[in-house]
Design an enzyme around this catalytic site. Structure first.
Site, PDB file in Angstrom:
ATOM      1  N   TYR A  74       8.509  -9.298  -2.041  1.00 63.77           N
ATOM      2  CA  TYR A  74       7.650  -8.559  -2.967  1.00 63.77           C
ATOM      3  C   TYR A  74       6.185  -8.732  -2.588  1.00 63.77           C
ATOM      4  CZ  TYR A  74       5.150  -7.092  -7.108  1.00 63.77           C
ATOM      5  OH  TYR A  74       4.260  -6.467  -7.953  1.00 63.77           O
ATOM      6  N   THR A 134      -3.506  -8.780  -8.328  1.00 63.28           N
ATOM      7  CA  THR A 134      -2.129  -8.833  -7.851  1.00 63.28           C
ATOM      8  C   THR A 134      -1.225  -9.160  -9.039  1.00 63.28           C
ATOM      9  OG1 THR A 134      -2.441 -11.158  -7.216  1.00 63.28           O
ATOM     10  CG2 THR A 134      -2.665  -9.499  -5.487  1.00 63.28           C
ATOM     11  N   LYS A 168     -10.548   2.211  -8.208  1.00 69.82           N
ATOM     12  CA  LYS A 168      -9.899   1.513  -7.098  1.00 69.82           C
ATOM     13  C   LYS A 168      -8.848   2.437  -6.475  1.00 69.82           C
ATOM     14  CE  LYS A 168      -7.099  -2.624  -6.113  1.00 69.82           C
ATOM     15  NZ  LYS A 168      -5.863  -1.928  -5.670  1.00 69.82           N
ATOM     16  N   HIS A 218      -4.083   0.203  -1.646  1.00 71.94           N
ATOM     17  CA  HIS A 218      -3.074  -0.560  -2.385  1.00 71.94           C
ATOM     18  C   HIS A 218      -2.362  -1.565  -1.476  1.00 71.94           C
ATOM     19  CE1 HIS A 218      -1.415  -0.043  -6.568  1.00 71.94           C
ATOM     20  NE2 HIS A 218      -0.593  -0.981  -6.106  1.00 71.94           N
TER      21      HIS A 218
END
Length: 374
Positions: A25, A79, A240, A264
């Site tokens: 992940y 995050t 962003k 990203h």
């Protein structure tokens, strides 16, 4: 593990201690991971032109970001679900940011609440990242909570209308571990969503919760939605996910106060340009009207130097923070920040830059072998 001497050392350690679900992940990107890899490789295409015989006996890395002074121009990117890496998760990261006198962007998909993160960070500068949600009340509630908790700015992720295809997550049938919860969303919010668990071989409430958080996101928002957010908050709003000069101009026209050049971390649309390669275009497009920052692939001090030479006010790092967190909690995050900070200081000195404002575009050259020959 012996004492880490560079950020990659932390990554090696994490690959050995984290379970596959968590490790993949954190580390994986979208599809074939072209963008994920190029974010790092692209920095090598820019070469340095150092100046000699300058007094660099007192290198000063301090700068300001949205008016707040930080000790060095390296912040912590948002995050998600950091307690997967360490039991203290976002709280350890927040304390590390405070200790190192830099800025943390807290993710709305955190495993601690935004209020808990703010309390751990005390008086340090902190921003809250969020998405536009299908239910405007969820968006407004997060913003009001951020205001009340003392956050200094809002970061809107604009490149997440749908989740990119991350092959590792599909192969692992990624799930949020059963002992963890999303800190900013209650069960009532998640239960209002329609979701399917048929794809899960053994669905649990936690895997459903992880899938449901993506269902919360509005897929119809436009630039006018940013105008709407600006209409009911006095906090600065940072966009962003900008990757073109055209969108940078639109962002400024719709009132954003800052831009983070970001793809990203290579986790959304694979095959887009590396962030360092579009940074100059975005900086040129905004013409100094807003501050520009960049994330993606920053792994060493010279990367920071190159980003600032191209016009970034600061850089943000994401995965390395999670590596440090998994390594040793707050102390590990502090060590990650300390290593890249010292690398940046050394790069400044060896390039003839005594202070951040000495870092200019003339410091860089683009390696000619990478020029297109078409």
């Amino acid at each position: 593990m012996s004492k880490p001497v560079c950020l990659e050392d932390f990554e090696v350690h994490c690959s050995q201690i984290l379970d596959r679900n968590t490790r993949d992940y954190i580390s994986s990107g979208a599809n074939q991971e072209q963008t994920l890899k190029d974010n790092i490789e692209a920095f090598k295409r820019y070469r340095l032109r150092p100046r000699m015989l300058r007094d660099v006996s007192n290198v000063n890395m301090k700068t300001t970001i949205m008016g707040y002074e930080i000790d060095f121009p390296i912040g912590i990117a948002p995050t998600a679900m950091q307690k997967m890496a360490h039991p203290e998760g976002e709280l350890a990261t927040a304390r590390a940011a405070l200790s190192m006198k830099t800025l943390m962007i807290a993710s709305s998909w955190s495993t601690s609440s935004l209020e808990e993160i703010a309390q751990a960070n005390c008086n340090g500068p902190r921003w809250l990242q969020f998405h536009f949600f299908q239910d405007n009340r969820i968006t407004m509630d997060l913003i009001r909570r951020a205001e009340q908790a003392g956050y200094n700015a809002l970061v809107i992720t604009i490149d997440f209308t749908k989740m990119g295809k991350r092959l590792a997550e599909h192969r692992n049938k990624f799930y949020l571990p059963s002992h963890l919860k999303l800190g900013n969303f209650n069960n009532e919010t998640l239960n209002t969503l329609r979701y399917s668990t048929k794809a899960q071989q053994q669905p649990t409430s936690d895997s459903v919760e992880y899938k449901s958080k993506h269902s919360l996101v509005d897929k119809t928002f436009t630039w006018d939605t940013i105008t709407w957010v600006k209409s009911f908050t006095k906090l600065p709003v940072i966009a962003k996910g900008i990757l073109t000069g055209e969108d940078a101009k639109l962002a400024v026209q719709h009132g954003v106060d800052g831009i983070i050049v970001s793809n990203h971390g290579g986790r959304q649309l694979d095959g887009v340009l590396a962030t360092i390669d579009v940074l100059g275009e975005v900086v040129e497009a905004v013409e100094g009207r807003v501050e520009v920052y960049v994330d993606g692939g920053v792994r060493q001090g010279t990367d920071v130097l190159k980003a600032l030479a191209l016009g970034a006010k600061a850089v943000f790092i994401g995965r390395p923070v999670l590596w440090g967190l998994a390594f040793q909690g707050q102390t590990g995050v502090e060590e990650v920040l300390r290593i890249i900070k010292e690398e940046f200081k050394l790069a400044m000195a060896l390039s003839g830059c005594e202070k951040v404002t000495d870092i200019q575009p003339s410091l860089l050259a683009y390696d000619k072998k990478f020029y297109c020959k078409l």
